[in-house]
Design a protein around this motif. Structure first.
Motif, PDB file in Angstrom:
ATOM      1  N   ALA A  65       0.735  -1.233   0.063  1.00 52.69           N
ATOM      2  CA  ALA A  65      -0.044  -0.029   0.020  1.00 52.69           C
ATOM      3  C   ALA A  65       0.963   1.234   0.008  1.00 52.69           C
ATOM      4  O   ALA A  65       0.378   2.151  -0.898  1.00 52.69           O
ATOM      5  N   LEU A  66       1.881   1.235   0.870  1.00 51.83           N
ATOM      6  CA  LEU A  66       2.930   2.265   0.931  1.00 51.83           C
ATOM      7  C   LEU A  66       3.527   2.600  -0.569  1.00 51.83           C
ATOM      8  O   LEU A  66       3.640   3.805  -1.033  1.00 51.83           O
ATOM      9  N   GLY A  67       4.037   1.352  -1.198  1.00 54.83           N
ATOM     10  CA  GLY A  67       4.498   1.536  -2.466  1.00 54.83           C
ATOM     11  C   GLY A  67       3.718   2.354  -3.577  1.00 54.83           C
ATOM     12  O   GLY A  67       4.218   3.076  -4.200  1.00 54.83           O
ATOM     13  N   ASN A  68       2.467   1.833  -3.809  1.00 51.15           N
ATOM     14  CA  ASN A  68       1.662   2.316  -4.646  1.00 51.15           C
ATOM     15  C   ASN A  68       1.160   3.944  -4.187  1.00 51.15           C
ATOM     16  O   ASN A  68       0.996   4.453  -5.005  1.00 51.15           O
ATOM     17  N   LEU A  69       1.049   3.817  -2.797  1.00 57.25           N
ATOM     18  CA  LEU A  69       0.487   5.260  -2.425  1.00 57.25           C
ATOM     19  C   LEU A  69       1.788   6.416  -2.725  1.00 57.25           C
ATOM     20  O   LEU A  69       1.240   7.501  -3.051  1.00 57.25           O
ATOM     21  N   VAL A 114      -0.070  15.527  -7.256  1.00 49.57           N
ATOM     22  CA  VAL A 114      -0.421  14.970  -6.013  1.00 49.57           C
ATOM     23  C   VAL A 114      -1.492  14.225  -5.727  1.00 49.57           C
ATOM     24  O   VAL A 114      -2.496  15.002  -6.294  1.00 49.57           O
ATOM     25  N   MET A 115      -1.526  13.013  -5.494  1.00 50.20           N
ATOM     26  CA  MET A 115      -2.888  12.269  -5.435  1.00 50.20           C
ATOM     27  C   MET A 115      -3.696  11.996  -6.418  1.00 50.20           C
ATOM     28  O   MET A 115      -4.839  11.235  -6.450  1.00 50.20           O
ATOM     29  N   ARG A 116      -2.782  12.283  -7.696  1.00 49.93           N
ATOM     30  CA  ARG A 116      -3.330  12.070  -8.952  1.00 49.93           C
ATOM     31  C   ARG A 116      -2.477  11.285  -9.757  1.00 49.93           C
ATOM     32  O   ARG A 116      -2.401  10.724 -10.693  1.00 49.93           O
ATOM     33  N   GLY A 117      -1.202  10.861  -8.935  1.00 44.95           N
ATOM     34  CA  GLY A 117      -0.105  10.204  -9.445  1.00 44.95           C
ATOM     35  C   GLY A 117      -0.357   8.980 -10.115  1.00 44.95           C
ATOM     36  O   GLY A 117      -1.220   8.068  -9.662  1.00 44.95           O
ATOM     37  N   HIS A 118       0.047   8.340 -11.298  1.00 45.49           N
ATOM     38  CA  HIS A 118      -0.007   7.262 -11.837  1.00 45.49           C
ATOM     39  C   HIS A 118       1.012   5.885 -11.309  1.00 45.49           C
ATOM     40  O   HIS A 118       2.182   6.334 -11.247  1.00 45.49           O
ATOM     41  N   VAL A 119       0.446   4.914 -11.207  1.00 44.31           N
ATOM     42  CA  VAL A 119       1.411   3.961 -10.368  1.00 44.31           C
ATOM     43  C   VAL A 119       2.059   3.213 -11.484  1.00 44.31           C
ATOM     44  O   VAL A 119       1.702   2.968 -12.632  1.00 44.31           O
ATOM     45  N   VAL A 120       3.517   3.084 -11.343  1.00 49.96           N
ATOM     46  CA  VAL A 120       4.038   2.299 -12.566  1.00 49.96           C
ATOM     47  C   VAL A 120       4.063   0.795 -12.393  1.00 49.96           C
ATOM     48  O   VAL A 120       4.566   0.208 -11.359  1.00 49.96           O
TER      49      VAL A 120
END
Length: 192
Positions: A110-114, A124-130
């Motif tokens: 959860a911390l990694g994707n957050l 911020v708060m809209r970033g795309h997960v790699v």
């Protein structure tokens, strides 16, 4: 001075296990994402390993697993924050190694994707997960692309279900079926 509970050391060791696992997953996730972003291009060639079982395909995912909720990135970030807070509150009280391992994996994932949702573009708060691991074919042809954090969340979730199926309580105890069966059969004899 307050008396020290005999279970305090066990609980603090389990909290330490949660914390260590979460930090290791977070570090592994972020390092692999940095390597993926530096060496892969979206839509570009997908290097393969293990005879084509695994491909490395860079995808920036604004949604959740299976690209669900792509328009709700900020909501997903808030949900991830809530998960982190709940796990941290729970972890300080647990005394089960299986629970600690499960929660540590889920917390790290959860911390990694957050961290992607907070620090990566578009904001911020809209970033795309790699995401960068594709199995059975490149670019999520056969299965959604994922990352180390997703893997940790999945493994932690499966372990959590297994822990529940085995009847392991949060405090590390197991209800004794034999005891319940003996009590029940004794009650039947008393009635008969």
């Amino acid at each position: 001075m307050a008396p020290v509970s005999p279970t305090a050391p066990a609980a603090s060791r389990k909290w330490g296990l949660v914390l260590v696992l979460a930090v290791l997953i977070l570090i592994a996730d972020q390092i692999t994402k940095v390597i993926a972003v530096a060496n892969l291009t979206e839509g570009g060639p997908s290097p393969r390993i293990l005879g084509g079982l695994v491909y490395f395909s860079l995808i920036r995912n604004p949604g959740a697993a299976f690209s669900i909720g792509t328009g709700m990135t900020w909501i997903l970030a808030i949900v991830a924050l809530a998960v982190v807070v709940v796990i941290i509150r729970m972890a300080s009280k647990l005394r089960s190694a299986m629970w600690a391992t499960s929660l540590g994996l889920i917390l790290g994932g959860a911390l990694g994707n957050l961290s992607d949702r907070i620090f990566r573009s578009p904001g911020v708060m809209r970033g795309h997960v790699v995401d960068f691991v594709s199995v059975f074919g490149p670019n999520a042809e056969h299965f959604p692309v994922f990352n180390v954090a997703d893997s940790a969340i999945t493994i932690g979730g499966v372990l959590l279900v297994l822990t529940a199926v085995l009847g392991i309580e949060f405090d590390g105890t197991r209800p004794r079926r034999e005891h319940r069966a003996t009590v029940a059969s004794g009650a039947d004899r008393a009635d008969g």
